[in-house]
Design a protein around this motif. Structure first.
Motif, PDB file in Angstrom:
ATOM      1  N   GLY A 118       0.797  -1.230   0.000  1.00  0.00           N
ATOM      2  CA  GLY A 118       0.000   0.000   0.000  1.00  0.00           C
ATOM      3  C   GLY A 118       0.824   1.272   0.000  1.00  0.00           C
ATOM      4  N   ILE A 119       2.144   1.144  -0.119  1.00  0.00           N
ATOM      5  CA  ILE A 119       3.023   2.317  -0.090  1.00  0.00           C
ATOM      6  C   ILE A 119       3.544   2.570  -1.504  1.00  0.00           C
ATOM      7  CG2 ILE A 119       5.230   3.209   0.795  1.00  0.00           C
ATOM      8  CD1 ILE A 119       4.691   1.497   3.316  1.00  0.00           C
ATOM      9  N   PRO A 120       3.373   3.794  -2.038  1.00  0.00           N
ATOM     10  CA  PRO A 120       3.867   4.072  -3.382  1.00  0.00           C
ATOM     11  C   PRO A 120       5.395   3.947  -3.461  1.00  0.00           C
ATOM     12  CG  PRO A 120       2.699   5.975  -2.443  1.00  0.00           C
ATOM     13  CD  PRO A 120       2.706   4.926  -1.409  1.00  0.00           C
ATOM     14  N   VAL A 121       5.846   3.262  -4.520  1.00  0.00           N
ATOM     15  CA  VAL A 121       7.291   3.040  -4.683  1.00  0.00           C
ATOM     16  C   VAL A 121       7.810   3.952  -5.791  1.00  0.00           C
ATOM     17  CG1 VAL A 121       9.074   1.333  -5.256  1.00  0.00           C
ATOM     18  CG2 VAL A 121       7.039   0.638  -3.942  1.00  0.00           C
ATOM     19  N   LEU A 122       8.777   4.786  -5.462  1.00  0.00           N
ATOM     20  CA  LEU A 122       9.358   5.681  -6.459  1.00  0.00           C
ATOM     21  C   LEU A 122      10.343   4.897  -7.326  1.00  0.00           C
ATOM     22  CD1 LEU A 122      10.128   8.801  -4.193  1.00  0.00           C
ATOM     23  CD2 LEU A 122       7.999   8.210  -5.361  1.00  0.00           C
ATOM     24  N   LYS A 123      10.528   5.373  -8.548  1.00  0.00           N
ATOM     25  CA  LYS A 123      11.437   4.662  -9.466  1.00  0.00           C
ATOM     26  C   LYS A 123      12.890   4.936  -9.089  1.00  0.00           C
ATOM     27  CE  LYS A 123       9.273   3.516 -13.788  1.00  0.00           C
ATOM     28  NZ  LYS A 123       8.276   4.391 -14.419  1.00  0.00           N
ATOM     29  N   TYR A 124      13.620   3.865  -8.858  1.00  0.00           N
ATOM     30  CA  TYR A 124      15.018   3.983  -8.445  1.00  0.00           C
ATOM     31  C   TYR A 124      15.812   4.875  -9.392  1.00  0.00           C
ATOM     32  CZ  TYR A 124      19.813   2.567  -7.341  1.00  0.00           C
ATOM     33  OH  TYR A 124      21.152   2.570  -7.019  1.00  0.00           O
ATOM     34  N   GLU A 125      15.706   4.572 -10.705  1.00  0.00           N
ATOM     35  CA  GLU A 125      16.529   5.312 -11.691  1.00  0.00           C
ATOM     36  C   GLU A 125      16.221   6.809 -11.664  1.00  0.00           C
ATOM     37  OE1 GLU A 125      14.710   2.366 -11.863  1.00  0.00           O
ATOM     38  OE2 GLU A 125      13.660   3.017 -13.680  1.00  0.00           O
ATOM     39  N   ASN A 126      14.997   7.145 -11.266  1.00  0.00           N
ATOM     40  CA  ASN A 126      14.605   8.554 -11.314  1.00  0.00           C
ATOM     41  C   ASN A 126      14.975   9.344 -10.049  1.00  0.00           C
ATOM     42  OD1 ASN A 126      13.612   7.826 -13.735  1.00  0.00           O
ATOM     43  ND2 ASN A 126      11.444   8.081 -13.216  1.00  0.00           N
ATOM     44  N   VAL A 127      15.302   8.637  -9.004  1.00  0.00           N
ATOM     45  CA  VAL A 127      15.597   9.314  -7.735  1.00  0.00           C
ATOM     46  C   VAL A 127      17.086   9.232  -7.400  1.00  0.00           C
ATOM     47  CG1 VAL A 127      15.037   9.402  -5.278  1.00  0.00           C
ATOM     48  CG2 VAL A 127      13.268   8.776  -6.917  1.00  0.00           C
ATOM     49  N   MET A 128      17.705   8.137  -7.882  1.00  0.00           N
ATOM     50  CA  MET A 128      19.119   7.923  -7.608  1.00  0.00           C
ATOM     51  C   MET A 128      19.945   8.944  -8.378  1.00  0.00           C
ATOM     52  SD  MET A 128      22.019   6.360  -9.027  1.00  0.00           S
ATOM     53  CE  MET A 128      21.437   5.205 -10.259  1.00  0.00           C
ATOM     54  N   GLU A 129      20.884   9.548  -7.715  1.00  0.00           N
ATOM     55  CA  GLU A 129      21.779  10.517  -8.346  1.00  0.00           C
ATOM     56  C   GLU A 129      23.034   9.814  -8.854  1.00  0.00           C
ATOM     57  OE1 GLU A 129      20.770  13.755  -8.359  1.00  0.00           O
ATOM     58  OE2 GLU A 129      22.524  14.476  -9.463  1.00  0.00           O
ATOM     59  N   ARG A 130      23.641   9.051  -8.007  1.00  0.00           N
ATOM     60  CA  ARG A 130      24.798   8.251  -8.437  1.00  0.00           C
ATOM     61  C   ARG A 130      25.095   7.125  -7.449  1.00  0.00           C
ATOM     62  NH1 ARG A 130      26.529  13.194  -7.417  1.00  0.00           N
ATOM     63  NH2 ARG A 130      26.693  13.557  -9.637  1.00  0.00           N
ATOM     64  N   GLU A 131      25.794   6.123  -7.988  1.00  0.00           N
ATOM     65  CA  GLU A 131      26.284   5.037  -7.139  1.00  0.00           C
ATOM     66  C   GLU A 131      27.797   5.154  -7.099  1.00  0.00           C
ATOM     67  OE1 GLU A 131      24.834   1.588  -9.182  1.00  0.00           O
ATOM     68  OE2 GLU A 131      22.904   1.627  -8.146  1.00  0.00           O
ATOM     69  N   VAL A 132      28.362   5.003  -5.946  1.00  0.00           N
ATOM     70  CA  VAL A 132      29.817   5.126  -5.807  1.00  0.00           C
ATOM     71  C   VAL A 132      30.355   3.805  -5.279  1.00  0.00           C
ATOM     72  CG1 VAL A 132      31.683   6.420  -4.702  1.00  0.00           C
ATOM     73  CG2 VAL A 132      29.571   7.586  -5.374  1.00  0.00           C
TER      74      VAL A 132
END
Ligand code: CUK
Ligand code: CUA
Length: 623
Positions: free
Chosen positions: A356-370
């Motif tokens: 029941g919790i809206p899930v945001l799209k990872y690719e759209n919220v993630m800035e970078r992976e280090v």
């Protein structure tokens, strides 16, 4: 089954790498051994605080399962004080006198993980320090004027508030998310009903700084995903809190494997302001065990989930409030998420939901992976004043410095060994100092003189004022500083003594007023402690004698009338297992039942004057 085997192999491989790295990092590699003596000399100068001068910072370190707060001076790393918080402490009488005994409510230990200093506009204001107790579900406030614990309350409906404690940017709330899921109120429910009956809970406590009292304003009910760490937003993200989860698998046993199945867990984002409004004037809250509980799924736009690499540990908001960095203990990467991107994503309509919790799209919220090569087991992130982040690497035993705006790795330095958190000077504020970071290590191995099979934990002091980090010194510490906060010393204004207050209940200021009052089987002694005597009854033949009957309830209300800093008197009753103290100008009460007849010397247990040994009296208990 195949998936399960995969994870198992993954974990085993992780341990193998860990073992190799540990082997690689034992003494031969110690930087200090290899550095020239001149480098060591300059290191010594950096930490040497000459007599008469004081340290520049306080470091407030949690005492883990000791339940206490450890106070250090920085850069000297000298331990200044143990402040008892969740555990009785005979050295200061904490938990023996009536007030603190009531505050502890019979509990004998606590598990304190995360200190949090009160903030104003996102900056430590040095007034109070909040402490969580994962062991017994409590939160405490320490008054930084006296370094005394001012209040403790129980947190009902929770299973270990590990993911706190942190404050919102003006200390509107002291937030405490739970670690273990439990049915509300700790009621019985079969583990087969985990998904339906077990809950994650965040306690949103308010602390009244004038009355020095906590209250729980409301609690947030969440899916039983196991919340690990959390942080509050700042500035543009100030209305939000972020929390890591490590059990979106809903595992109920053998967590090491079962809670590590999925490639992704979630960061949960909650809008505390919306929920606070709902708690205040809405209709969605349900009262459970006396507390308003809100399911944020009932309040539109108050909760979202963002996928993150598996089983993250820490999540830390950047000083500018624009990003949050999650560190994945199993995935060896740090992930930078953008609040702005998250807010944009929240506006979009079509969203996947989980529980029941809206899930945001990872690719759209993630800035970078280090992903620094070979750096393993990232746990927590700290910041400096130049846009750099510092991550502890538990498995590869190092701190990695990198820029959170570019993702560029700048430097790495070993720690001795296996850091959990690190703490940067003014690190959680909107303007960190960028001078020091202290790695809080879980293992000391052979760093210090041996004390047997188990060793102390250790802390590395690292100079971060230059481009390259410089390891300066290592100091031992008692178990176990999970986290610490380092605050500029001039932000803390302590009081020298307790001011004389004629109106304070139970206090006695004039020697001639010391008296013993009987009410039925209660005996109240209004006594004075001063250099170098006790006065219990000014009119009696022996002013320092108290005679009671067996079974009487005895109250010693003692006031220390030496209004002189550091002249503390102890009060011990020989053979009665009792000891407490009165600090200069303080009044404290000891209450007990005289259930043992006989003759019992009373003495001052805190060396206070040349005639300290003479500071004594007698308790006589008649059969
Ligand atoms: S936790 Cu101990 S190393 Cu309780 Cu903050 Cu991460
Ligand atoms: Cu008073 Cu020793």
């Amino acid at each position: 089954m195949k998936k399960f085997l995969f994870s198992l192999i993954g974990i085993l491989a992780g341990f193998l790498v860990a073992a190799l790295l540990f082997a690689d990092l034992t003494p031969g590699k110690k930087a200090t051994n290899e550095e020239s003596s001149s480098a060591n000399k300059s290191n010594a100068e950096k930490v040497y605080v000459p007599f008469g001068e004081k340290d520049e910072y306080y470091m407030m370190a949690s005492g883990g399962h000791s339940g206490q707060l450890f106070v250090y001076g920085l850069p000297s790393m000298r331990k200044i004080r143990t402040v008892p918080v969740f555990t009785p402490d005979p050295a200061t009488g904490y938990g023996f006198d009536k007030g603190t005994k009531n505050m502890l409510g019979g509990k004998t230990w606590g598990d304190f993980h995360h200190p949090s200093i009160s903030e104003t506009k996102g900056d430590y204001d040095g007034k109070f320090l909040f402490a969580n107790d994962v062991g017994n579900n409590r939160v405490a406030a320490v008054d930084l004027k006296t370094f005394h614990t001012a209040d403790i309350i129980d947190l009902p409906n929770m299973g270990g508030p590990h993911a706190g404690v942190f404050v919102t940017q003006n200390t509107e709330y002291v937030a405490l998310p739970t670690r273990f899921a439990r049915p509300l109120g700790g009621a019985y429910a079969s583990l087969d009903k985990y998904k339906e009956e077990y809950k994650g809970v965040v306690s949103m406590a308010k602390f009244d700084q004038k009355k020095k009292k906590f209250s729980i304003d409301y609690q947030i009910v969440l899916p039983p995903w196991s919340y690990d760490l959390s942080d509050a937003g700042k500035k543009m993200s100030g209305d939000w809190i972020v929390m890591t989860t490590y059990n979106t698998e809903f595992a109920t046993s053998n967590m090491e494997i079962n809670a590590s199945q999925k490639d992704r867990d979630y960061i949960v984002m909650v809008n505390w302001k919306k929920l606070a409004e709902e708690a205040k004037s809405g209709t969605k809250a349900k009262v459970v065990n006396g507390i308003k509980m809100i399911d944020p799924r009932d309040v539109k736009g108050s909760i979202y989930a963002v996928p993150v690499s598996k089983s993250p540990h820490g999540v830390d908001v950047t000083p500018d409030g624009e990003y949050f960095v999650a560190a994945g203990k199993l995935a060896p990467i740090m992930t930078v998420f953008s609040f702005e991107k998250a807010f944009d994503e929240m506006k979009k309509e079509t969203k996947k939901e989980e529980f029941g919790i809206p899930v945001l799209k990872y690719e759209n919220v993630m800035e970078r992976e280090v992903d620094p090569p070979g750096a393993l087991g990232p746990l927590h992130t700290q910041y400096d004043d130049k846009g750099n982040a510092y991550n502890t690497m538990f498995i590869s035993s190092e701190i990695v410095k990198w820029n959170y705006k570019t993702g560029k790795v700048i430097d790495r330095t070993p720690t001795y060994y296996s850091p959990g958190h690190a703490s940067a000077a003014e690190g959680d504020t909107v303007k960190p100092d960028g001078k020091w970071i202290v790695a809080l290590n879980k293992l000391a191995k052979d760093n210090f003189l041996s004390v047997g099979p188990s060793h102390p934990e250790s802390m590395d002091l690292i100079d971060i004022s230059g481009k390259k980090m410089k390891h300066v010194m290592t100091a031992p510490v008692d178990p176990e500083p999970h986290y610490a906060q380092i605050i500029k010393a001039d932000k803390i204004k302590t009081q020298k003594i307790y001011e004389k207050d004629e109106k304070r209940p139970f206090s006695t200021w004039n020697q001639k007023d010391a008296r013993i009052v009987r009410k039925g089987n209660e005996v109240h002694v209004y006594g004075i402690a001063m250099r170098s005597k006790f006065i219990f009854d000014a009119k009696a033949k022996r002013k320092d004698e108290v005679t009671v009957n067996k079974g009487d309830k005895v109250f010693f209300h003692m006031t220390n009338i030496d209004l002189d800093q550091d002249i503390t008197h102890g009060f011990a009753i020989n053979d009665y297992d009792l000891n407490f103290e009165v600090q200069p100008g303080q009044t404290n009460t000891l209450e007990f039942v005289a259930d043992k007849e006989g003759t019992f010397p009373i003495y001052c247990s805190n060396f206070c004057s040349a005639l300290h040994q003479e500071m004594s009296g007698y308790l006589l208990v008649k059969p």
